[in-house]
Design a protein around this motif. Structure first.
Motif, PDB file in Angstrom:
ATOM      1  N   PHE A 168      34.213  28.794  45.132  1.00  0.00           N
ATOM      2  CA  PHE A 168      35.472  29.066  44.452  1.00  0.00           C
ATOM      3  C   PHE A 168      35.341  30.283  43.537  1.00  0.00           C
ATOM      4  O   PHE A 168      36.195  31.177  43.522  1.00  0.00           O
ATOM      5  N   ILE A 169      34.252  30.330  42.762  1.00  0.00           N
ATOM      6  CA  ILE A 169      34.058  31.432  41.817  1.00  0.00           C
ATOM      7  C   ILE A 169      33.931  32.761  42.546  1.00  0.00           C
ATOM      8  O   ILE A 169      34.602  33.750  42.208  1.00  0.00           O
ATOM      9  N   LEU A 170      33.085  32.818  43.571  1.00  0.00           N
ATOM     10  CA  LEU A 170      32.903  34.069  44.307  1.00  0.00           C
ATOM     11  C   LEU A 170      34.176  34.476  45.045  1.00  0.00           C
ATOM     12  O   LEU A 170      34.498  35.676  45.141  1.00  0.00           O
ATOM     13  N   ASP A 171      34.896  33.506  45.553  1.00  0.00           N
ATOM     14  CA  ASP A 171      36.140  33.790  46.257  1.00  0.00           C
ATOM     15  C   ASP A 171      37.176  34.401  45.307  1.00  0.00           C
ATOM     16  O   ASP A 171      37.854  35.375  45.638  1.00  0.00           O
ATOM     17  N   GLU A 172      37.277  33.834  44.097  1.00  0.00           N
ATOM     18  CA  GLU A 172      38.223  34.363  43.109  1.00  0.00           C
ATOM     19  C   GLU A 172      37.785  35.740  42.619  1.00  0.00           C
ATOM     20  O   GLU A 172      38.622  36.630  42.403  1.00  0.00           O
ATOM     21  N   MET A 173      36.492  35.941  42.423  1.00  0.00           N
ATOM     22  CA  MET A 173      35.996  37.259  42.028  1.00  0.00           C
ATOM     23  C   MET A 173      36.329  38.297  43.090  1.00  0.00           C
ATOM     24  O   MET A 173      36.712  39.435  42.769  1.00  0.00           O
ATOM     25  N   THR A 174      36.219  37.933  44.357  1.00  0.00           N
ATOM     26  CA  THR A 174      36.530  38.848  45.452  1.00  0.00           C
ATOM     27  C   THR A 174      38.027  39.133  45.515  1.00  0.00           C
ATOM     28  O   THR A 174      38.455  40.281  45.690  1.00  0.00           O
ATOM     29  N   ARG A 175      38.821  38.105  45.339  1.00  0.00           N
ATOM     30  CA  ARG A 175      40.282  38.259  45.461  1.00  0.00           C
ATOM     31  C   ARG A 175      40.870  39.061  44.313  1.00  0.00           C
ATOM     32  O   ARG A 175      41.788  39.861  44.502  1.00  0.00           O
ATOM     33  N   GLU A 176      40.311  38.867  43.100  1.00  0.00           N
ATOM     34  CA  GLU A 176      40.906  39.465  41.910  1.00  0.00           C
ATOM     35  C   GLU A 176      40.122  40.646  41.352  1.00  0.00           C
ATOM     36  O   GLU A 176      40.650  41.393  40.517  1.00  0.00           O
ATOM     37  N   GLY A 177      38.862  40.793  41.751  1.00  0.00           N
ATOM     38  CA  GLY A 177      38.026  41.808  41.137  1.00  0.00           C
ATOM     39  C   GLY A 177      37.585  41.449  39.735  1.00  0.00           C
ATOM     40  O   GLY A 177      37.210  42.315  38.941  1.00  0.00           O
ATOM     41  N   SER A 178      37.611  40.145  39.402  1.00  0.00           N
ATOM     42  CA  SER A 178      37.286  39.688  38.055  1.00  0.00           C
ATOM     43  C   SER A 178      35.783  39.532  37.873  1.00  0.00           C
ATOM     44  O   SER A 178      35.020  39.440  38.841  1.00  0.00           O
ATOM     45  N   ASP A 179      35.356  39.473  36.608  1.00  0.00           N
ATOM     46  CA  ASP A 179      33.958  39.223  36.288  1.00  0.00           C
ATOM     47  C   ASP A 179      33.640  37.732  36.395  1.00  0.00           C
ATOM     48  O   ASP A 179      34.523  36.876  36.313  1.00  0.00           O
ATOM     49  N   PHE A 180      32.355  37.443  36.530  1.00  0.00           N
ATOM     50  CA  PHE A 180      31.882  36.072  36.692  1.00  0.00           C
ATOM     51  C   PHE A 180      32.341  35.165  35.549  1.00  0.00           C
ATOM     52  O   PHE A 180      32.845  34.057  35.790  1.00  0.00           O
ATOM     53  N   SER A 181      32.147  35.594  34.303  1.00  0.00           N
ATOM     54  CA  SER A 181      32.428  34.722  33.162  1.00  0.00           C
ATOM     55  C   SER A 181      33.894  34.312  33.098  1.00  0.00           C
ATOM     56  O   SER A 181      34.206  33.158  32.771  1.00  0.00           O
ATOM     57  N   ALA A 182      34.797  35.223  33.434  1.00  0.00           N
ATOM     58  CA  ALA A 182      36.226  34.908  33.388  1.00  0.00           C
ATOM     59  C   ALA A 182      36.589  33.870  34.446  1.00  0.00           C
ATOM     60  O   ALA A 182      37.343  32.927  34.179  1.00  0.00           O
ATOM     61  N   VAL A 183      36.046  34.017  35.642  1.00  0.00           N
ATOM     62  CA  VAL A 183      36.371  33.072  36.719  1.00  0.00           C
ATOM     63  C   VAL A 183      35.693  31.728  36.473  1.00  0.00           C
ATOM     64  O   VAL A 183      36.269  30.668  36.768  1.00  0.00           O
ATOM     65  N   LEU A 184      34.481  31.734  35.926  1.00  0.00           N
ATOM     66  CA  LEU A 184      33.821  30.472  35.586  1.00  0.00           C
ATOM     67  C   LEU A 184      34.662  29.674  34.594  1.00  0.00           C
ATOM     68  O   LEU A 184      34.831  28.457  34.754  1.00  0.00           O
ATOM     69  N   ALA A 185      35.192  30.332  33.577  1.00  0.00           N
ATOM     70  CA  ALA A 185      36.031  29.642  32.593  1.00  0.00           C
ATOM     71  C   ALA A 185      37.248  29.017  33.259  1.00  0.00           C
ATOM     72  O   ALA A 185      37.641  27.881  32.935  1.00  0.00           O
ATOM     73  N   ARG A 186      37.839  29.719  34.203  1.00  0.00           N
ATOM     74  CA  ARG A 186      38.997  29.163  34.920  1.00  0.00           C
ATOM     75  C   ARG A 186      38.575  27.984  35.794  1.00  0.00           C
ATOM     76  O   ARG A 186      39.289  26.975  35.884  1.00  0.00           O
ATOM     77  N   ALA A 187      37.414  28.098  36.441  1.00  0.00           N
ATOM     78  CA  ALA A 187      36.923  26.994  37.270  1.00  0.00           C
ATOM     79  C   ALA A 187      36.679  25.749  36.427  1.00  0.00           C
ATOM     80  O   ALA A 187      36.950  24.623  36.861  1.00  0.00           O
ATOM     81  N   GLN A 188      36.191  25.935  35.213  1.00  0.00           N
ATOM     82  CA  GLN A 188      35.988  24.796  34.311  1.00  0.00           C
ATOM     83  C   GLN A 188      37.318  24.192  33.894  1.00  0.00           C
ATOM     84  O   GLN A 188      37.465  22.967  33.852  1.00  0.00           O
ATOM     85  N   ALA A 189      38.297  25.041  33.621  1.00  0.00           N
ATOM     86  CA  ALA A 189      39.617  24.547  33.220  1.00  0.00           C
ATOM     87  C   ALA A 189      40.290  23.766  34.337  1.00  0.00           C
ATOM     88  O   ALA A 189      41.019  22.796  34.092  1.00  0.00           O
ATOM     89  N   LEU A 190      40.027  24.167  35.583  1.00  0.00           N
ATOM     90  CA  LEU A 190      40.635  23.498  36.741  1.00  0.00           C
ATOM     91  C   LEU A 190      39.839  22.277  37.192  1.00  0.00           C
ATOM     92  O   LEU A 190      40.258  21.560  38.097  1.00  0.00           O
ATOM     93  N   GLY A 191      38.673  22.047  36.602  1.00  0.00           N
ATOM     94  CA  GLY A 191      37.855  20.905  36.978  1.00  0.00           C
ATOM     95  C   GLY A 191      36.921  21.162  38.134  1.00  0.00           C
ATOM     96  O   GLY A 191      36.233  20.246  38.600  1.00  0.00           O
ATOM     97  N   TYR A 192      36.827  22.404  38.613  1.00  0.00           N
ATOM     98  CA  TYR A 192      35.894  22.728  39.686  1.00  0.00           C
ATOM     99  C   TYR A 192      34.464  22.834  39.167  1.00  0.00           C
ATOM    100  O   TYR A 192      33.506  22.655  39.927  1.00  0.00           O
TER     101      TYR A 192
END
Length: 431
Positions: A168-192
């Motif tokens: 999920f994290i790598l997929d979101e980083m690829t889709r959005e061009g976001s950094d790891f820490s930002a996507v990890l925080a979202r994954a935690q918020a979503l329960g992933y």
């Protein structure tokens, strides 16, 4: 355990009643009649061991079956379903059940990847079984596929995405061009991702599953300590961008394959070509590609975690265990006849993508090429992009060579005067 007459019912003891355990209970009670028909015997939930009786639970849970006496649940069961987190006390409880000849169904990858050989030996010695479909890739039937469907074939390679959080994290980083820490925080918020995501993002969860699959696929004992592991926490948006530009996507891969010297098992982030089946696995899904001599390439895909998918795998194992109990047949035993040695990671063949920041002047590429040639490593692709004044970014993709040779190349590149920094190193797999 042999029976002259089929039992009227099978007592099922449950160890743990979290998200997955609750769904197991729900399915057992909701589909009781169907499961009885499929199993050939009534599956009676006889006890549910929990750490505390004071936790608020789903109304589907029969409170009269709850107890903190886990050993008592084990001793009073015909089949034990173990859904505890971590190694202890799960290891002791599984050992207790198997020593008594009681078959177990487990979703506990950590125990199986570290203490599996001892548990399998006890099961075989006492006529019990160990079923563990839910321990690897949730509802995806890859354990049964390898152990049963491919029992007459020879597997040569297993390549898998075995952790939904990292995918999920790598997929979101690829889709959005976001950094790891930002996507990890979202994954935690979503329960992933858990509050402490280290087991996932550092690759330990996938490594335990890789050990289990390698043991099955290659009929050899592989434990967690045999699996070199690297996670995704150092992957940057620049790595993602470089991979995309070169026609790859980054995935955390579990890899197990045979070679002339034995068995190589590893977990690390890697670039996968966009036309590879694993490149299209998005979100929190899991997928495993298995190469076999006769069957060719097979792909197992689906939900790798979650209460309902994992409970589905648990119930499948429970029905299989019940059928064997009714018939008196011996459960499947550990297949370790091949006894392949696990090779030194330095001897494994792979490819590297290397990102460098170098001085932007004549002769730099020639110096870099000499380093590669000195270690008998050839270059497949090289791209150069000018950055700040006087500097350039190089992206190099090697041809296949051993980890030892490629690591030596990287070390020597880092010592070259015109190389300002080695920005990142990623392996290329799936070719």
């Amino acid at each position: 355990m042999n029976h002259s007459e089929p039992p009227a019912r099978l007592r099922v003891g449950l160890l743990g009643c979290g998200t997955v355990g609750t769904e197991v209970v729900r399915l057992l009670l909701t589909h009781r009649a169907e499961l009885t028909q499929r199993a050939g015997v009534e599956l009676e939930l006889s006890g549910i061991a929990v750490r505390s009786l004071d936790v608020e639970r789903d109304p589907v849970i029969p409170t009269e079956l709850l107890t903190t006496d886990a050993a008592g649940v084990v001793d009073g069961s015909d089949v034990v379903v173990e859904l505890l987190a971590g190694i202890d006390p799960a290891r002791e409880l599984l050992a207790r059940a198997l020593a008594a000849g009681t078959t177990v169904v487990s979703a506990n990858k950590a125990v199986l990847a570290t203490d599996g050989p001892e548990l399998y030996e006890s099961a075989e010695a006492n006529g019990a079984g160990v079923f563990f479909e839910a321990a690897v890739a949730g509802a995806v039937p890859v354990v049964r596929g390898i152990r049963e469907s491919l029992a007459g074939d020879r597997v040569t390679r297993v390549l898998g995405i075995l952790n939904g959080t990292t995918n999920f994290i790598l997929d979101e980083m690829t889709r959005e061009g976001s950094d790891f820490s930002a996507v990890l925080a979202r994954a935690q918020a979503l329960g992933y991702a858990e509050a402490d995501p280290s087991a996932d993002v550092e690759g330990h969860d996938a490594a335990a599953k890789a050990a289990i699959l390698a043991s099955l696929a290659f009929h050899s004992r592989v434990t967690l300590r045999d699996v070199p592991t690297a996670g995704i926490s150092d992957i940057t948006a620049a790595d993602i961008a470089a991979a995309t530009e070169m026609g790859f996507v980054i995935k955390l891969l579990a890899i197990a394959e045979t070679g002339p010297d034995g068995l190589a098992v590893r977990v690390h982030p890697a670039l996968v070509p966009l036309d590879h089946p694993l490149a299209g696995v998005h979100g929190a899904y899991n997928a495993v590609v298995v190469d076999a001599e006769a069957a060719g390439t097979l792909m197992f895909y689906g939900a790798g975690a979650g209460g309902q998918p994992t409970a589905s795998a648990v119930l499948g194992d429970l029905v299989s265990a019940a059928r064997l109990h009714v018939s008196g047949a011996r459960p499947p035993v550990e297949s370790r006849y091949a006894a392949l040695p696990v090779v030194d990671p330095a001897s494994v063949h792979t490819r590297y993508l290397i990102r460098l920041e170098v001085a932007d002047r004549a002769g730099v590429l020639a110096e870099i090429a000499r380093v590669f040639a000195a270690h008998d490593v050839s270059l497949e692709t090289l791209r150069q992009v000018a950055t700040d004044e006087g500097a350039a970014s190089l992206v190099l993709v090697s041809h296949g060579q051993t980890e030892a040779a490629l690591s030596a190349v990287v070390a020597e590149l880092g010592e070259l005067e015109p190389v300002h920094r080695v920005l990142s190193i990623l392996r290329v797999e799936g070719h």
